[in-house]
Design an enzyme around this catalytic site. Sequence first.
Site, short mmCIF file in Angstrom:
data_model
loop_
_atom_site.label_atom_id
_atom_site.label_comp_id
_atom_site.label_asym_id
_atom_site.label_seq_id
_atom_site.Cartn_x
_atom_site.Cartn_y
_atom_site.Cartn_z
N ASP A 38 68.33 8.05 25.37
CA ASP A 38 69.41 7.44 26.15
C ASP A 38 69.42 8.13 27.52
OD1 ASP A 38 71.76 6.39 27.14
OD2 ASP A 38 72.81 6.48 25.22
N HIS A 39 68.70 7.52 28.46
CA HIS A 39 68.48 8.17 29.76
C HIS A 39 68.87 7.28 30.92
CE1 HIS A 39 66.11 12.03 29.57
NE2 HIS A 39 66.40 11.79 28.32
N GLY A 107 74.07 16.78 27.28
CA GLY A 107 73.56 16.10 28.44
C GLY A 107 72.47 16.81 29.22
N GLU A 108 71.89 16.03 30.14
CA GLU A 108 70.83 16.52 31.01
C GLU A 108 71.13 16.06 32.44
OE1 GLU A 108 67.29 16.10 27.68
OE2 GLU A 108 67.56 14.56 29.21
N ASN A 111 70.32 12.57 33.94
CA ASN A 111 71.06 11.37 33.53
C ASN A 111 72.48 11.33 34.09
OD1 ASN A 111 68.87 10.66 31.90
ND2 ASN A 111 69.60 12.07 30.32
N GLY A 176 70.35 25.39 21.36
CA GLY A 176 70.59 26.84 21.34
C GLY A 176 71.42 27.19 20.12
N THR A 192 68.01 18.27 16.63
CA THR A 192 67.49 19.30 17.51
C THR A 192 66.12 18.88 18.02
OG1 THR A 192 67.26 21.70 17.78
CG2 THR A 192 66.39 20.76 15.72
N LYS A 256 67.97 24.70 32.82
CA LYS A 256 68.88 25.67 33.43
C LYS A 256 69.38 25.17 34.80
CE LYS A 256 68.93 30.65 34.41
NZ LYS A 256 70.21 31.01 33.85
C1 LIG Z 1 71.06 23.91 26.81
C2 LIG Z 1 71.32 24.25 25.34
O1 LIG Z 1 72.55 23.65 24.97
P1 LIG Z 1 72.75 22.88 23.57
O2 LIG Z 1 74.15 22.41 23.54
O3 LIG Z 1 72.29 23.73 22.44
O4 LIG Z 1 71.76 21.67 23.68
C3 LIG Z 1 71.91 20.77 24.74
C4 LIG Z 1 71.25 19.45 24.40
O5 LIG Z 1 71.76 18.99 23.18
C5 LIG Z 1 71.51 18.45 25.49
O6 LIG Z 1 70.94 18.88 26.68
C6 LIG Z 1 70.99 17.05 25.10
O7 LIG Z 1 71.72 16.15 25.87
C7 LIG Z 1 69.49 16.89 25.34
N1 LIG Z 1 68.89 15.68 24.79
C8 LIG Z 1 68.29 15.69 23.52
C9 LIG Z 1 68.54 16.72 22.59
C10 LIG Z 1 68.00 16.64 21.32
O8 LIG Z 1 68.27 17.63 20.44
C11 LIG Z 1 67.18 15.58 20.93
C12 LIG Z 1 66.91 14.57 21.83
C13 LIG Z 1 67.45 14.61 23.11
C14 LIG Z 1 67.15 13.54 24.07
C15 LIG Z 1 68.22 13.34 25.07
C16 LIG Z 1 69.01 14.46 25.45
N2 LIG Z 1 69.95 14.30 26.43
C17 LIG Z 1 70.18 13.09 27.01
O9 LIG Z 1 71.05 12.98 27.89
N3 LIG Z 1 69.45 11.99 26.62
C18 LIG Z 1 68.49 12.08 25.66
O10 LIG Z 1 67.86 11.05 25.34
C19 LIG Z 1 71.36 25.75 25.15
O11 LIG Z 1 70.37 26.42 25.37
N4 LIG Z 1 72.49 26.26 24.76
C20 LIG Z 1 72.71 27.67 24.45
C21 LIG Z 1 73.62 28.32 25.48
C22 LIG Z 1 73.01 28.26 26.85
C23 LIG Z 1 73.98 28.79 27.89
O12 LIG Z 1 75.17 28.71 27.77
N5 LIG Z 1 73.47 29.35 28.94
C24 LIG Z 1 74.27 29.94 30.00
C25 LIG Z 1 73.41 30.77 30.89
C26 LIG Z 1 72.69 31.85 30.16
C27 LIG Z 1 71.70 32.55 31.10
O13 LIG Z 1 71.87 32.54 32.32
O14 LIG Z 1 70.73 33.08 30.58
C28 LIG Z 1 74.83 28.88 30.93
O15 LIG Z 1 74.09 27.92 31.27
O16 LIG Z 1 75.95 29.07 31.43
C29 LIG Z 1 73.42 27.75 23.11
O17 LIG Z 1 73.37 28.82 22.48
O18 LIG Z 1 74.04 26.73 22.71
C1 LIG Z 2 63.21 19.74 24.90
C2 LIG Z 2 63.50 18.31 25.26
C3 LIG Z 2 64.83 17.81 24.92
C4 LIG Z 2 65.25 16.57 25.60
C5 LIG Z 2 64.32 15.45 25.51
C6 LIG Z 2 64.71 14.22 26.20
O1 LIG Z 2 65.70 14.09 26.88
C7 LIG Z 2 63.79 13.08 26.08
C8 LIG Z 2 64.16 12.10 25.13
#
Ligand SMILES: C[C@H](OP(=O)(O)OC[C@@H](O)[C@@H](O)[C@@H](O)CN1c2cc(O)ccc2Cc2c1[nH]c(=O)[nH]c2=O)C(=O)N[C@@H](CCC(=O)N[C@@H](CCC(=O)O)C(=O)O)C(=O)O
Ligand SMILES: CCCCCC(=O)CC
Length: 330
Positions: A38-39, A107-108, A111, A176, A192, A256
């Site tokens: 979903d992008h 999110g990313e 998007n 994470g 995940t 990041k």
């Molecule tokens: C970034 C990590 O966060 P987390 O909540 O664990 O995961 C985030 C993802 O779920 C989203 O980004 C997701 O939207 C990505 N995604 C996706 C994910 C998935 O599992 C399968 C398929 C997809 C495809 C897809 C995605 N997104 C879309 O929009 N559309 C899609 O199709 C993470 O690492 N979290 C850590 C904490 C990190 C943290 O807080 N860092 C600090 C800084 C630390 C430092 O400086 O070192 C900060 O940023 O403030 C955790 O432990 O949760």
């Molecule tokens: C490590 C990749 C996670 C997100 C992948 C994505 O957004 C493509 C579907």
Amino acid sequence: METKVGYFASLEQYTPRDALEQAVRAENVGFDSIWADDHFHPWYHTNAQSAQAWAWMGAALEATKDIFFSTCITCPIMRYNPAIVAQTFATLRQMYPERVGVAVGAGEAMNEVPVTGEWPSVPVRQAMTVEAVGVMRQLWGGKEPVNFKGEYFTLDKAFLYTKPENEVPLYFSGMGPKGARLAGKYGDHLMTVAADPSVLKNVTIPNFEKGAADAGKDPSKMERAMLIWYSADPDYDKAIEGLRFWAGCLVPAMFKYKVYDSKEVEAHANLVGHDTIKENYMVATDAEELIKEIERFKEAGITHFCLGNSSPDKNLGIDIFKDVIPNVKD
Ligand SMILES: C[C@H](OP(=O)(O)OC[C@@H](O)[C@@H](O)[C@@H](O)CN1c2cc(O)ccc2Cc2c1[nH]c(=O)[nH]c2=O)C(=O)N[C@@H](CCC(=O)N[C@@H](CCC(=O)O)C(=O)O)C(=O)O
Ligand SMILES: CCCCCC(=O)CC
């Protein structure tokens, strides 16, 4: 729990019509589920697509027989309002009972930034996702109009007139440790992305289980789904290069920093070496190698595979599963 083998029909990599044809083919080959990204912007620029996932799901559900569909994943906090996400998936599930789920995550940038200009920190987006899930569940279950004033979202006598026959299964993405805990606590299942199997086994899944147990749920009844890309081709080097489209996901900076221009993502993706691609994705010259790869992740605790086909010949990449699926099911 039985192992499920799902097909990730990428709307970033293929045209929507092509992805739909892949979904039909994957169902006929015996996959258990179809997942769609979903992008808004894609993870690569050259020859990329980025069709709207929900519109595509409606057409793809109608074109297939009885296979389960979900997004992978939807971010319900910025470009989409969570009440509209709830309405969309309630609609699809009413029309296609038992066949529709939704996966959510924090999110990313690619998007959300292009259409909102905003990019809150990870902890804020995680808190927003938790609140959004609460909004969605209140609407799905609501017998009366819902009033809610949260930190991020508001419902004012909001009522879903079109309801699913039962709650939409909700996969919660945790990459994470904290994300995985939230997934256990607030999701029905874990979603995940591929990581070192020892990280999945010793960090991601235990955090997920702890979150579930903290919320009084039985984690053994909850799926652990994982997205991973694969490429199958008799020519090994060609198979590796087939995964170039997704190499940007292997660059930690993409998560990041506020990177949202697909040309910039592509520039980073093109610097990723073959060794890194091999270590993180599944590269195979035959069905046997794919079976071995899937078994490694099964041993780590993954129960539902969302397999993104980046093979040079995409039909070969689907049909090879006739020989894989019977061998990885328990
Ligand atoms: C970034 C990590 O966060 P987390 O909540 O664990 O995961 C985030 C993802 O779920 C989203 O980004 C997701 O939207 C990505 N995604 C996706 C994910 C998935 O599992 C399968 C398929 C997809 C495809 C897809 C995605 N997104 C879309 O929009 N559309 C899609 O199709 C993470 O690492 N979290 C850590 C904490 C990190 C943290 O807080 N860092 C600090 C800084 C630390 C430092 O400086 O070192 C900060 O940023 O403030 C955790 O432990 O949760
Ligand atoms: C490590 C990749 C996670 C997100 C992948 C994505 O957004 C493509 C579907």
